[in-house]
Design a protein around this motif. Structure first.
Motif, PDB file in Angstrom:
ATOM      1  N   VAL A   1      93.343  29.035 -25.012  1.00 59.39           N
ATOM      2  CA  VAL A   1      94.652  29.496 -25.482  1.00 59.39           C
ATOM      3  C   VAL A   1      95.589  29.679 -24.296  1.00 59.39           C
ATOM      4  O   VAL A   1      95.185  30.166 -23.232  1.00 59.39           O
ATOM      5  CB  VAL A   1      94.516  30.834 -26.243  1.00 59.39           C
ATOM      6  N   GLY A   2      96.851  29.298 -24.470  1.00 58.95           N
ATOM      7  CA  GLY A   2      97.846  29.466 -23.422  1.00 58.95           C
ATOM      8  C   GLY A   2      97.882  28.276 -22.487  1.00 58.95           C
ATOM      9  O   GLY A   2      97.719  27.121 -22.895  1.00 58.95           O
ATOM     10  N   TRP A   3      98.107  28.543 -21.203  1.00 58.35           N
ATOM     11  CA  TRP A   3      98.146  27.486 -20.192  1.00 58.35           C
ATOM     12  C   TRP A   3      96.716  27.158 -19.797  1.00 58.35           C
ATOM     13  O   TRP A   3      96.108  27.833 -18.983  1.00 58.35           O
ATOM     14  CB  TRP A   3      98.954  27.957 -18.990  1.00 58.35           C
ATOM     15  N   ALA A   4      96.172  26.115 -20.400  1.00 55.46           N
ATOM     16  CA  ALA A   4      94.758  25.782 -20.197  1.00 55.46           C
ATOM     17  C   ALA A   4      94.558  24.279 -20.332  1.00 55.46           C
ATOM     18  O   ALA A   4      95.208  23.619 -21.141  1.00 55.46           O
ATOM     19  CB  ALA A   4      93.889  26.518 -21.212  1.00 55.46           C
ATOM     20  N   THR A   5      93.641  23.755 -19.544  1.00 61.03           N
ATOM     21  CA  THR A   5      93.305  22.337 -19.604  1.00 61.03           C
ATOM     22  C   THR A   5      92.040  22.093 -20.406  1.00 61.03           C
ATOM     23  O   THR A   5      91.530  20.972 -20.459  1.00 61.03           O
ATOM     24  CB  THR A   5      93.112  21.779 -18.188  1.00 61.03           C
ATOM     25  N   GLY A   6      91.533  23.134 -21.037  1.00 59.11           N
ATOM     26  CA  GLY A   6      90.312  23.044 -21.834  1.00 59.11           C
ATOM     27  C   GLY A   6      89.692  24.422 -21.923  1.00 59.11           C
ATOM     28  O   GLY A   6      90.152  25.382 -21.289  1.00 59.11           O
ATOM     29  N   PRO A   7      88.654  24.570 -22.727  1.00 59.89           N
ATOM     30  CA  PRO A   7      88.027  25.883 -22.903  1.00 59.89           C
ATOM     31  C   PRO A   7      87.468  26.433 -21.588  1.00 59.89           C
ATOM     32  O   PRO A   7      86.690  25.760 -20.910  1.00 59.89           O
ATOM     33  CB  PRO A   7      86.906  25.609 -23.902  1.00 59.89           C
ATOM     34  N   HIS A   8      87.888  27.633 -21.219  1.00 60.50           N
ATOM     35  CA  HIS A   8      87.358  28.280 -20.023  1.00 60.50           C
ATOM     36  C   HIS A   8      87.799  29.733 -19.991  1.00 60.50           C
ATOM     37  O   HIS A   8      88.669  30.156 -20.766  1.00 60.50           O
ATOM     38  CB  HIS A   8      87.823  27.558 -18.754  1.00 60.50           C
ATOM     39  N   LEU A   9      87.200  30.476 -19.091  1.00 59.07           N
ATOM     40  CA  LEU A   9      87.613  31.853 -18.826  1.00 59.07           C
ATOM     41  C   LEU A   9      88.277  31.898 -17.457  1.00 59.07           C
ATOM     42  O   LEU A   9      87.677  31.510 -16.456  1.00 59.07           O
ATOM     43  CB  LEU A   9      86.414  32.804 -18.849  1.00 59.07           C
ATOM     44  N   HIS A  10      89.503  32.359 -17.420  1.00 55.57           N
ATOM     45  CA  HIS A  10      90.229  32.588 -16.176  1.00 55.57           C
ATOM     46  C   HIS A  10      90.045  34.055 -15.811  1.00 55.57           C
ATOM     47  O   HIS A  10      90.366  34.949 -16.592  1.00 55.57           O
ATOM     48  CB  HIS A  10      91.710  32.265 -16.393  1.00 55.57           C
ATOM     49  N   PHE A  11      89.508  34.305 -14.605  1.00 62.74           N
ATOM     50  CA  PHE A  11      89.202  35.676 -14.187  1.00 62.74           C
ATOM     51  C   PHE A  11      89.889  35.955 -12.864  1.00 62.74           C
ATOM     52  O   PHE A  11      89.831  35.153 -11.936  1.00 62.74           O
ATOM     53  CB  PHE A  11      87.695  35.862 -14.040  1.00 62.74           C
ATOM     54  N   ILE A  12      90.535  37.116 -12.788  1.00 60.19           N
ATOM     55  CA  ILE A  12      91.283  37.466 -11.592  1.00 60.19           C
ATOM     56  C   ILE A  12      91.216  38.970 -11.363  1.00 60.19           C
ATOM     57  O   ILE A  12      91.277  39.763 -12.316  1.00 60.19           O
ATOM     58  CB  ILE A  12      92.750  36.992 -11.721  1.00 60.19           C
ATOM     59  N   VAL A  13      91.065  39.365 -10.108  1.00 60.30           N
ATOM     60  CA  VAL A  13      91.122  40.769  -9.694  1.00 60.30           C
ATOM     61  C   VAL A  13      92.321  40.908  -8.764  1.00 60.30           C
ATOM     62  O   VAL A  13      92.544  40.058  -7.894  1.00 60.30           O
ATOM     63  CB  VAL A  13      89.826  41.197  -8.974  1.00 60.30           C
ATOM     64  N   PHE A  14      93.098  41.977  -8.937  1.00 61.86           N
ATOM     65  CA  PHE A  14      94.335  42.085  -8.162  1.00 61.86           C
ATOM     66  C   PHE A  14      94.789  43.531  -8.007  1.00 61.86           C
ATOM     67  O   PHE A  14      94.363  44.429  -8.753  1.00 61.86           O
ATOM     68  CB  PHE A  14      95.453  41.277  -8.828  1.00 61.86           C
ATOM     69  N   LEU A  15      95.644  43.743  -7.017  1.00 59.42           N
ATOM     70  CA  LEU A  15      96.454  44.950  -6.892  1.00 59.42           C
ATOM     71  C   LEU A  15      97.836  44.616  -7.427  1.00 59.42           C
ATOM     72  O   LEU A  15      98.396  43.559  -7.112  1.00 59.42           O
ATOM     73  CB  LEU A  15      96.548  45.403  -5.434  1.00 59.42           C
ATOM     74  N   GLN A  16      98.396  45.521  -8.249  1.00 58.21           N
ATOM     75  CA  GLN A  16      99.668  45.234  -8.896  1.00 58.21           C
ATOM     76  C   GLN A  16     100.829  45.838  -8.113  1.00 58.21           C
ATOM     77  O   GLN A  16     100.871  47.049  -7.887  1.00 58.21           O
ATOM     78  CB  GLN A  16      99.684  45.781 -10.322  1.00 58.21           C
ATOM     79  N   GLU A  17     101.753  44.986  -7.699  1.00 61.21           N
ATOM     80  CA  GLU A  17     103.018  45.442  -7.144  1.00 61.21           C
ATOM     81  C   GLU A  17     104.077  45.377  -8.240  1.00 61.21           C
ATOM     82  O   GLU A  17     103.808  44.920  -9.351  1.00 61.21           O
ATOM     83  CB  GLU A  17     103.418  44.578  -5.949  1.00 61.21           C
TER      84      GLU A  17
ATOM     85  N   THR B   1      91.359  36.004 -19.074  1.00 62.67           N
ATOM     86  CA  THR B   1      92.429  35.261 -19.724  1.00 62.67           C
ATOM     87  C   THR B   1      91.903  34.051 -20.496  1.00 62.67           C
ATOM     88  O   THR B   1      90.857  33.497 -20.153  1.00 62.67           O
ATOM     89  CB  THR B   1      93.450  34.808 -18.669  1.00 62.67           C
ATOM     90  N   HIS B   2      92.658  33.671 -21.532  1.00 65.27           N
ATOM     91  CA  HIS B   2      92.401  32.546 -22.439  1.00 65.27           C
ATOM     92  C   HIS B   2      91.368  32.911 -23.513  1.00 65.27           C
ATOM     93  O   HIS B   2      90.729  32.006 -24.073  1.00 65.27           O
ATOM     94  CB  HIS B   2      91.938  31.283 -21.693  1.00 65.27           C
ATOM     95  N   ILE B   3      91.219  34.195 -23.820  1.00 66.94           N
ATOM     96  CA  ILE B   3      90.306  34.555 -24.904  1.00 66.94           C
ATOM     97  C   ILE B   3      90.849  33.983 -26.217  1.00 66.94           C
ATOM     98  O   ILE B   3      92.048  33.732 -26.359  1.00 66.94           O
ATOM     99  CB  ILE B   3      90.105  36.080 -25.007  1.00 66.94           C
ATOM    100  N   GLN B   4      89.951  33.768 -27.149  1.00 70.68           N
ATOM    101  CA  GLN B   4      90.362  33.146 -28.407  1.00 70.68           C
ATOM    102  C   GLN B   4      91.179  34.119 -29.254  1.00 70.68           C
ATOM    103  O   GLN B   4      91.146  35.342 -29.040  1.00 70.68           O
ATOM    104  CB  GLN B   4      89.141  32.663 -29.185  1.00 70.68           C
TER     105      GLN B   4
END
Length: 270
Positions: free
Chosen positions: A222-238, A195-198
């Motif tokens: 981009v989006g909900w961000a406090t500065g440049p970074h990569l948000h990474f998450i692994v999940f099971l979708q319900e 998340t937050h790719i340009q």
């Protein structure tokens, strides 16, 4: 059948993920109706069906979650048979659906993920699992990195969604709807979101098969961000929620895998 039975229909669907590649519909049969699903997504889709039936009986239950395999046409959800052909028939249903297998609990807990950036790079983990800023009760990771940093697949899979059209950002949750991201489905039923790719920063498209360590995009702010970074998450979708997962990453030369810790820096030398 139409000449002898009064049919009353009431249909309603709630789409939890935004796409046009999943469809629920019905067809008449000699005995009543069949409820069908077309899933043109590259992952399974779970659909909860709540039927309102009068003078009809469902062969596969009611008010339950049905899982439709990926890339499937005319998947039978249930057959609805008429109980008394001399009486009127009423068929109504409400549905909600989303990516993934809502009922899945097991996954590959031993998989070792790549750090999601290039060989020779070192970045700080500015926020870790259950972080105080925006990761409360969420197993998510934030890698602090300059805009335009190359992002690599932490695990192989198929791309099921890409959003790269947004350019604005802010520090409040209201901007979450402006997040750019790449969503990848893994072979064990888990998903990873980058998340937050340009804006225009994706190097993959929906349906692409990606290998572990493959370039998939460029980081941004981009989006909900406090500065440049990569948000990474692994999940099971319900259906309406994500079960976020802790995962181990290969660090340094790739000979050991660990759970990453907040406020530490990690080098990928493999």
């Amino acid at each position: 059948m139409k000449n002898t039975i009064l049919i009353i229909l009431s249909l309603c669907s709630l789409i939890v993920f935004s796409q046009d590649n999943f469809k629920l519909y019905y067809e008449e049969t000699d005995d009543g109706f069949v409820i069908l699903a077309d899933n043109d997504e590259y992952s399974p889709v779970s659909a909860k069906m709540n039927f309102t039936l009068e003078n009809l009986k469902s062969s596969n239950g009611n008010n339950k979650v049905f899982v439709v395999p990926a890339m499937t046409k005319r998947h039978i959800i249930t057959n609805l048979s008429v109980i008394d052909r001399k009486k009127r028939v009423k068929l109504g249903y409400e549905s909600v659906y989303n990516h993934g297998d809502h009922n899945q609990k097991e996954y590959d807990k031993d998989f070792n993920y790549y750090l999601p950036y290039g060989k020779g790079n070192t970045f700080w983990l500015s926020q870790g699992y259950n972080g105080a800023t925006s990761h409360k009760n969420e197993n998510a990771l934030d890698f602090k990195m300059p805009m335009g940093t190359k992002i690599y697949a932490a695990r192989g899979g198929v791309v099921i969604d890409v959003e790269e059209s947004n350019s604005k950002s802010c520090t409040t949750p209201e901007c979450a709807k402006l997040n750019n991201f790449i969503l990848v489905y893994h072979s064990d039923g888990t998903f990873a979101e980058y998340t937050h790719i340009q804006k225009g920063g994706a190097k993959v498209t929906v349906g692409d098969q990606v290998k572990i360590g493959q370039l998939i995009g460029y980081s941004g702010d981009v989006g909900w961000a406090t500065g440049p970074h990569l948000h990474f998450i692994v999940f099971l979708q319900e259906l309406k929620d994500r079960v976020t997962l802790k995962t181990k990453f290969l660090i340094d030369t790739g000979k050991k895998a660990i759970l990453l810790s907040e406020k530490e820096q990690y080098t990928r030398a493999y």
